[in-house]
Write a protein that holds these residues in place. Structure first.
Motif, PDB file in Angstrom:
ATOM      1  N   PHE A 141      12.850   5.051  -2.958  1.00 42.04           N
ATOM      2  CA  PHE A 141      12.193   5.562  -4.164  1.00 42.04           C
ATOM      3  C   PHE A 141      10.859   6.274  -3.899  1.00 42.04           C
ATOM      4  O   PHE A 141      10.166   6.632  -4.835  1.00 42.04           O
ATOM      5  CB  PHE A 141      12.008   4.429  -5.190  1.00 42.04           C
ATOM      6  N   GLY A 142      10.544   6.456  -2.655  1.00 39.45           N
ATOM      7  CA  GLY A 142       9.307   7.164  -2.320  1.00 39.45           C
ATOM      8  C   GLY A 142       9.412   8.649  -2.662  1.00 39.45           C
ATOM      9  O   GLY A 142      10.477   9.246  -2.550  1.00 39.45           O
ATOM     10  N   ALA A 143       8.294   9.227  -3.078  1.00 35.07           N
ATOM     11  CA  ALA A 143       8.278  10.658  -3.421  1.00 35.07           C
ATOM     12  C   ALA A 143       7.883  11.457  -2.188  1.00 35.07           C
ATOM     13  O   ALA A 143       6.735  11.871  -2.047  1.00 35.07           O
ATOM     14  CB  ALA A 143       7.305  10.902  -4.567  1.00 35.07           C
ATOM     15  N   TYR A 144       8.822  11.628  -1.285  1.00 36.73           N
ATOM     16  CA  TYR A 144       8.566  12.417  -0.079  1.00 36.73           C
ATOM     17  C   TYR A 144       9.844  13.165   0.277  1.00 36.73           C
ATOM     18  O   TYR A 144      10.907  12.878  -0.254  1.00 36.73           O
ATOM     19  CB  TYR A 144       8.117  11.516   1.084  1.00 36.73           C
ATOM     20  N   GLY A 145       9.714  14.120   1.160  1.00 31.26           N
ATOM     21  CA  GLY A 145      10.890  14.876   1.601  1.00 31.26           C
ATOM     22  C   GLY A 145      11.329  15.900   0.571  1.00 31.26           C
ATOM     23  O   GLY A 145      10.507  16.448  -0.171  1.00 31.26           O
ATOM     24  N   GLU A 146      12.643  16.124   0.505  1.00 30.03           N
ATOM     25  CA  GLU A 146      13.214  17.147  -0.367  1.00 30.03           C
ATOM     26  C   GLU A 146      12.702  17.065  -1.797  1.00 30.03           C
ATOM     27  O   GLU A 146      12.749  16.003  -2.421  1.00 30.03           O
ATOM     28  CB  GLU A 146      14.730  16.993  -0.401  1.00 30.03           C
ATOM     29  N   GLY A 147      12.220  18.152  -2.306  1.00 27.62           N
ATOM     30  CA  GLY A 147      11.798  18.201  -3.709  1.00 27.62           C
ATOM     31  C   GLY A 147      10.365  17.765  -3.933  1.00 27.62           C
ATOM     32  O   GLY A 147       9.855  17.840  -5.040  1.00 27.62           O
ATOM     33  N   TYR A 148       9.724  17.272  -2.898  1.00 30.83           N
ATOM     34  CA  TYR A 148       8.333  16.834  -3.042  1.00 30.83           C
ATOM     35  C   TYR A 148       7.482  17.509  -1.971  1.00 30.83           C
ATOM     36  O   TYR A 148       7.917  17.645  -0.836  1.00 30.83           O
ATOM     37  CB  TYR A 148       8.209  15.320  -2.876  1.00 30.83           C
ATOM     38  N   GLY A 193       0.827  -1.215   0.000  1.00 28.85           N
ATOM     39  CA  GLY A 193       0.000   0.000   0.000  1.00 28.85           C
ATOM     40  C   GLY A 193       0.854   1.255   0.000  1.00 28.85           C
ATOM     41  O   GLY A 193       0.585   2.209  -0.739  1.00 28.85           O
ATOM     42  N   ILE A 194       1.907   1.240   0.816  1.00 29.67           N
ATOM     43  CA  ILE A 194       2.790   2.425   0.863  1.00 29.67           C
ATOM     44  C   ILE A 194       3.477   2.592  -0.489  1.00 29.67           C
ATOM     45  O   ILE A 194       3.653   3.706  -0.985  1.00 29.67           O
ATOM     46  CB  ILE A 194       3.843   2.293   1.988  1.00 29.67           C
ATOM     47  N   PHE A 195       3.862   1.472  -1.092  1.00 34.04           N
ATOM     48  CA  PHE A 195       4.499   1.533  -2.418  1.00 34.04           C
ATOM     49  C   PHE A 195       3.581   2.249  -3.412  1.00 34.04           C
ATOM     50  O   PHE A 195       3.995   3.165  -4.126  1.00 34.04           O
ATOM     51  CB  PHE A 195       4.801   0.102  -2.889  1.00 34.04           C
ATOM     52  N   LYS A 196       2.317   1.838  -3.431  1.00 31.48           N
ATOM     53  CA  LYS A 196       1.376   2.450  -4.378  1.00 31.48           C
ATOM     54  C   LYS A 196       1.198   3.936  -4.092  1.00 31.48           C
ATOM     55  O   LYS A 196       1.155   4.758  -5.006  1.00 31.48           O
ATOM     56  CB  LYS A 196       0.006   1.742  -4.292  1.00 31.48           C
ATOM     57  N   LYS A 197       1.095   4.268  -2.820  1.00 30.60           N
ATOM     58  CA  LYS A 197       0.842   5.675  -2.482  1.00 30.60           C
ATOM     59  C   LYS A 197       2.097   6.529  -2.660  1.00 30.60           C
ATOM     60  O   LYS A 197       2.067   7.548  -3.333  1.00 30.60           O
ATOM     61  CB  LYS A 197       0.317   5.779  -1.046  1.00 30.60           C
ATOM     62  N   VAL A 198       3.193   6.082  -2.043  1.00 25.88           N
ATOM     63  CA  VAL A 198       4.369   6.958  -1.944  1.00 25.88           C
ATOM     64  C   VAL A 198       5.241   6.928  -3.204  1.00 25.88           C
ATOM     65  O   VAL A 198       5.792   7.955  -3.603  1.00 25.88           O
ATOM     66  CB  VAL A 198       5.191   6.576  -0.684  1.00 25.88           C
ATOM     67  N   VAL A 199       5.362   5.758  -3.815  1.00 24.26           N
ATOM     68  CA  VAL A 199       6.226   5.685  -5.004  1.00 24.26           C
ATOM     69  C   VAL A 199       5.476   6.150  -6.259  1.00 24.26           C
ATOM     70  O   VAL A 199       6.031   6.886  -7.071  1.00 24.26           O
ATOM     71  CB  VAL A 199       6.785   4.246  -5.193  1.00 24.26           C
ATOM     72  N   ILE A 200       4.227   5.756  -6.394  1.00 23.32           N
ATOM     73  CA  ILE A 200       3.512   6.102  -7.639  1.00 23.32           C
ATOM     74  C   ILE A 200       2.625   7.338  -7.463  1.00 23.32           C
ATOM     75  O   ILE A 200       2.831   8.360  -8.127  1.00 23.32           O
ATOM     76  CB  ILE A 200       2.662   4.899  -8.130  1.00 23.32           C
ATOM     77  N   ALA A 201       1.639   7.268  -6.571  1.00 21.62           N
ATOM     78  CA  ALA A 201       0.634   8.350  -6.496  1.00 21.62           C
ATOM     79  C   ALA A 201       1.241   9.706  -6.136  1.00 21.62           C
ATOM     80  O   ALA A 201       0.977  10.703  -6.802  1.00 21.62           O
ATOM     81  CB  ALA A 201      -0.439   7.971  -5.479  1.00 21.62           C
ATOM     82  N   ASP A 202       2.076   9.728  -5.107  1.00 16.60           N
ATOM     83  CA  ASP A 202       2.627  11.012  -4.655  1.00 16.60           C
ATOM     84  C   ASP A 202       3.635  11.588  -5.647  1.00 16.60           C
ATOM     85  O   ASP A 202       4.042  12.746  -5.524  1.00 16.60           O
ATOM     86  CB  ASP A 202       3.282  10.854  -3.272  1.00 16.60           C
TER      87      ASP A 202
END
Lengths: 529, 335
Positions: free
Chosen positions: A512-519, A220-229
């Motif tokens: 590979f999550g889209a969080y933190g710096e730059g997001y 679930g985190i993969f879907k949310k953080v890597v792809i959706a965000d």
């Protein structure tokens, strides 16, 4: 709001509750859940708990009263000899009216909470626009999870009213059902028989529960953080600057939004269902690979399933079994051919379903149009079904077994869903129409231009991460659609292989999550509904 | 049965231990601040200062997206020969700014600290409604922000903080533009109407207690380091107004620090509402940034006697960075 994919949720709210729940004796497990859920809700709603408390009180009080009236009716009917049918009927009718009154008042009260807190701005703006008045909206705080616990409160009362469940005497049991930390923010919308019973049973969790549930959480985190965000960057760029784009770029924006919404919502559902599994609880599923759907009806049986079930059970059946509606059905039977005689009442009932579906999603005309968009297409499909049948017979297409036809249906449904997503995401209906027009009329291939990736706030690596993420998602979805239990297979691996697999999955999400710096931080979309 | 349960608990505990050890190891070896700065020259965004030579920065700015969108250290260098860095992240909290400043002062001794004031309104309601200052529940909730726990975990396991380093490869054009000492280049344009968003009013939009308390700490820290703090509001028609200006002005007076509100002089500095903003007027685009940076540079030059380093061989790499930035900007249609 505390998002489900934050450390504070995992380690403090869920972690603390999970630990206490696992260690506590069976008798008090439900109380641990209640305590954890209340603390979580208090902080996530920033203290705005009044709406939830009112909903709990109404559900509990009205539930007890309906139950009491039902029991009294049964007792009084039993006291009257069977031969006195008229008297027995009178008692039933009288208590039926009492029950209906209590049920109606309670449901109206619960719906009023929703209308006042969520729709007051919409109603006031509409009235002001029509009558040129200057009424000020109440601007009541929209409590977290309002749209979800309201549905659950109504379903609890309806199930008591129709005799499917018994009312709970202890208000804290209802409180736990309505405020449970894993369902209160974004659903799934569960019935009391599905969720409340489990929560109050205090079932012990096993190693298998924890292990399998945890894997689902990572997924679930993969879907949310890597792809959706990550997809949200392109989506916001295209939708916020839609006048600058057209053609493929707008189409890409819509496709990315579809991907974002699916991965975000189903990802969060995987997280909460996984966490539920870790506690030994089975939450109802909300998604079943919707993009494999071959029709709109099929799509909605796979997308936000629990909302669809709720609308079917409490709106569709509610309308269909009402007295007035039965009269309409009787009239159509006499006037139309058998196919249309059954279809017309169904279409009338479906109108209420889709109107409610659209309106539930948000306080705005675009949401109502969003619901009715699906309704019109579905209604047209049903009305023209005899024609389609004849056409396919003429063209010698076997609609059940033909693979190309199945693919055509799948693509057609996907296209319809994309347009629905455009209505859903665009700022308003006018913008949606503009974007649709520019997508068709404006030639814009800039989305493919070299170096253009940065224009959408995404680097080449972001695109790469989405592409790989999407490939993994597609692969897993295909396997699951074919009935392969991917999680079960991983769980069955020996411990010394399973541990590296779990750790690798965790590091993939972390790196590979889209969080933190730059997001930017991305809110949970459905939590705002 | 008990043996089975014990073995299962042991499995879970050993998994957690292995994961924690790996997480700590990876954080320490590959994703620590030191490791990251050695691995990447010109590390993006708010940590860009890690790749600067010690004691070479004269000005440091902390804040949120308003700052990294509205102040360009390379343009300041170009026009005034002053060295600076921007330590700004989206929705940066004041407490995070303090942590970043502490890190900056470990290797640098900037004379001027720019503190962007939009952070003071972090968590105020979007529609401009003001939360009741005396509401103890609100205050309690403000302080119970889970963001602090999240930051704590990120600082404990730095892999969470620096995990995006994999994105910053040299051939990634976007990351080249990131090498701008913390400024984030963006040339999108959003045309705004000509309504004056700084229309005067008597009513202040109150600051919340948590933010002012944290700002006090930040200002005290600057004082302890003998750095001059400037409260700075970057032009933002979508998020700033006169009511906010009044409140921050009063706070600045109470604290005895200068407050430079560029929103009040956006016309004076030549900001065109049609060409200088992006994303519905939330942030300045590059054209707006150039104007704002020029104005700010002039203010600093007039009020703080900072030595000019243009032409100094020790600062030659600033010219190189500027050259690269300008070449990229002119040759590539990137934003």
């Amino acid at each position: 709001m505390i998002a489900y994919n934050t450390f504070s949720f995992f380690l403090l709210y869920f972690g603390g509750t999970f630990l206490l729940y696992s260690l506590s004796p069976k008798k008090i497990k439900w109380f641990v859940l209640l305590l954890g859920s209340f603390v979580f809700y208090f902080f996530t709603a920033k203290g705005h708990v009044i709406s939830l408390l009112i909903c709990i009180l109404i559900s509990w009080g009205a539930g007890l009263l309906i139950q009491l009236l039902g029991d009294t009716m049964q007792r009084k009917v039993k006291q009257v000899p069977k031969e006195e049918k008229g008297k027995r009927k009178k008692i039933r009718d009288r208590y039926g009216i009492y029950k209906r009154c209590v049920f109606t008042v309670a449901v109206v009260s619960i719906v009023s909470i929703l209308l006042v807190c969520k729709y007051d701005d919409f109603f006031v703006q509409t009235v002001n626009a029509i009558f040129s008045t200057h009424i000020k909206p109440l601007s009541v705080v929209h409590a977290v999870g309002l749209s979800f616990f309201v549905l659950e409160g109504i379903s609890y009362l309806a199930d008591i009213y129709f005799g499917r469940i018994e009312a709970k005497k202890n208000p804290l049991r209802i409180a736990l059902y309505l405020s449970f930390m894993l369902t209160v923010v974004e659903g799934p919308v569960a019935k009391y028989a599905q969720l409340g019973t489990q929560l109050n049973a205090g079932k012990a969790n096993t190693y298998e529960d924890v292990s399998k549930g945890f894997l689902r959480v990572i997924w679930g985190i993969f879907k949310k953080v890597v792809i959706a965000d990550r997809a949200v960057m392109l989506v916001n760029t295209v939708f916020d600057n839609h006048t600058e784009y057209g053609g493929f770029t707008v189409a890409a924006g819509i496709a990315f939004y579809t991907l974002q919404l699916y991965c975000e919502f189903s990802g969060v559902m995987d997280i909460v269902c996984g966490l539920g599994e870790m506690m030994g609880l089975q939450l109802p599923e909300n998604f079943a690979r919707p993009f494999f759907a071959k029709s709109i009806r099929d799509f909605w049986q796979r997308w936000h399933i629990t909302l669809g079930v709720w609308l079917r059970d409490y709106v569709f059946f509610g309308v269909s079994f009402s007295k007035g509606f039965r009269k309409i059905s009787a009239k159509t039977k006499n006037r139309f051919r058998p196919y249309y005689a059954t279809l017309i009442p169904t279409l009338i009932a479906l109108f209420f379903v889709w109107f409610t579906n659209g309106f539930w999603h948000g306080a705005g005309w675009k949401y109502i149009v969003y619901g009715l968009y699906y309704y019109v297409l579905m209604a047209l499909g049903m009305l023209l079904e005899p024609l389609f049948q004849k056409l396919s017979e003429k063209l010698k297409i076997d609609r059940q077994t033909s693979k190309p036809f199945a693919l055509f249906r799948q693509l057609r449904t996907f296209f319809i869903v994309l347009i629905g997503m455009l209505i859903f995401r665009a700022q308003d209906l006018k913008t949606a129409a503009q974007m649709f027009r520019s997508m068709i009329t404006k030639i814009d291939f800039s989305v493919f231009a070299a170096g253009h990736e940065a224009r959408f706030g995404m680097s080449l690596y972001d695109h790469g991460a989405i592409a790989v993420g999407f490939a993994v998602l597609l692969l897993v979805s295909i396997l699951r659609e074919k009935g392969v239990d991917v999680r079960g297979k991983i769980f069955a691996l020996p411990y010394y292989i399973k541990v590296p697999v779990y750790i690798a999955a965790l590091f993939i999400v972390i790196i590979f999550g889209a969080y933190g710096e730059g997001y930017g931080a991305v809110d949970m979309i459905y939590a705002n509904f | 049965m008990i043996k089975k349960i014990a073995s299962e608990i042991l499995k879970i505990i050993s998994f957690m231990l292995i994961f924690m050890i790996l997480l700590s190891g990876v954080s320490f070896l590959c994703f620590s601040e030191k490791a990251v700065s050695q691995l990447k020259s010109g590390w993006q965004d708010s940590y860009n200062f890690l790749s600067d030579e010690p004691n070479t920065l004269q000005i440091v700015g902390v804040g949120n997206s308003d700052l990294y969108s509205g102040f360009s250290p390379l343009d300041l260098w170009k026009q005034y020969g002053l060295t600076s860095t921007v330590c700004a992240e989206p929705r940066q909290k004041i407490r995070d700014s303090l942590e970043l400043l502490k890190l900056v002062f470990e290797t640098q001794s900037p004379r001027v600290v720019l503190i962007e004031t939009d952070m003071l309104y972090d968590r105020n309601l979007k529609n401009g409604n003001v939360r009741n200052q005396d509401d103890s529940l609100e205050y309690f909730m403000e302080n119970a922000d889970p963001k602090y726990f999240d930051s704590f975990i990120e600082n404990l396991f730095t892999v969470f903080k620096f995990h995006n380093i994999w994105k910053s490869e040299d051939h990634d054009l976007k990351s080249k533009l990131y090498n701008t000492h913390g400024y984030k280049y963006n040339s999108h344009t959003y045309k705004l109407g000509n309504t004056d968003y700084m229309k005067e009013t008597d009513q202040e939009e109150p600051l919340n207690k948590r933010n002012t308390a944290q700002m006090d700490d930040l200002l005290d820290f600057c004082k302890s380091k003998n750095a001059a703090a400037i409260l700075l509001a970057i032009p933002s028609p979508a998020s700033w107004n006169y009511a906010r200006h009044l409140a921050v002005e009063r706070y600045a007076e109470e604290r005895g620090v200068p407050f430079l509100d560029l929103n009040l002089c956006y016309r004076e500095m030549g900001l065109d509402m049609q060409t200088c903003f992006r994303d519905k007027g939330n942030h300045l685009n590059y054209s707006g940034t150039v104007a704002a940076t020029a104005f700010l540079g002039k203010y600093i030059q007039e009020n703080y006697s900072l030595p000019v380093h243009s032409g100094d061989n020790a600062y030659q790499h600033w010219d190189e960075d500027l050259g690269k930035f300008e070449a990229l900007r002119e040759n590539e249609d990137l934003d």
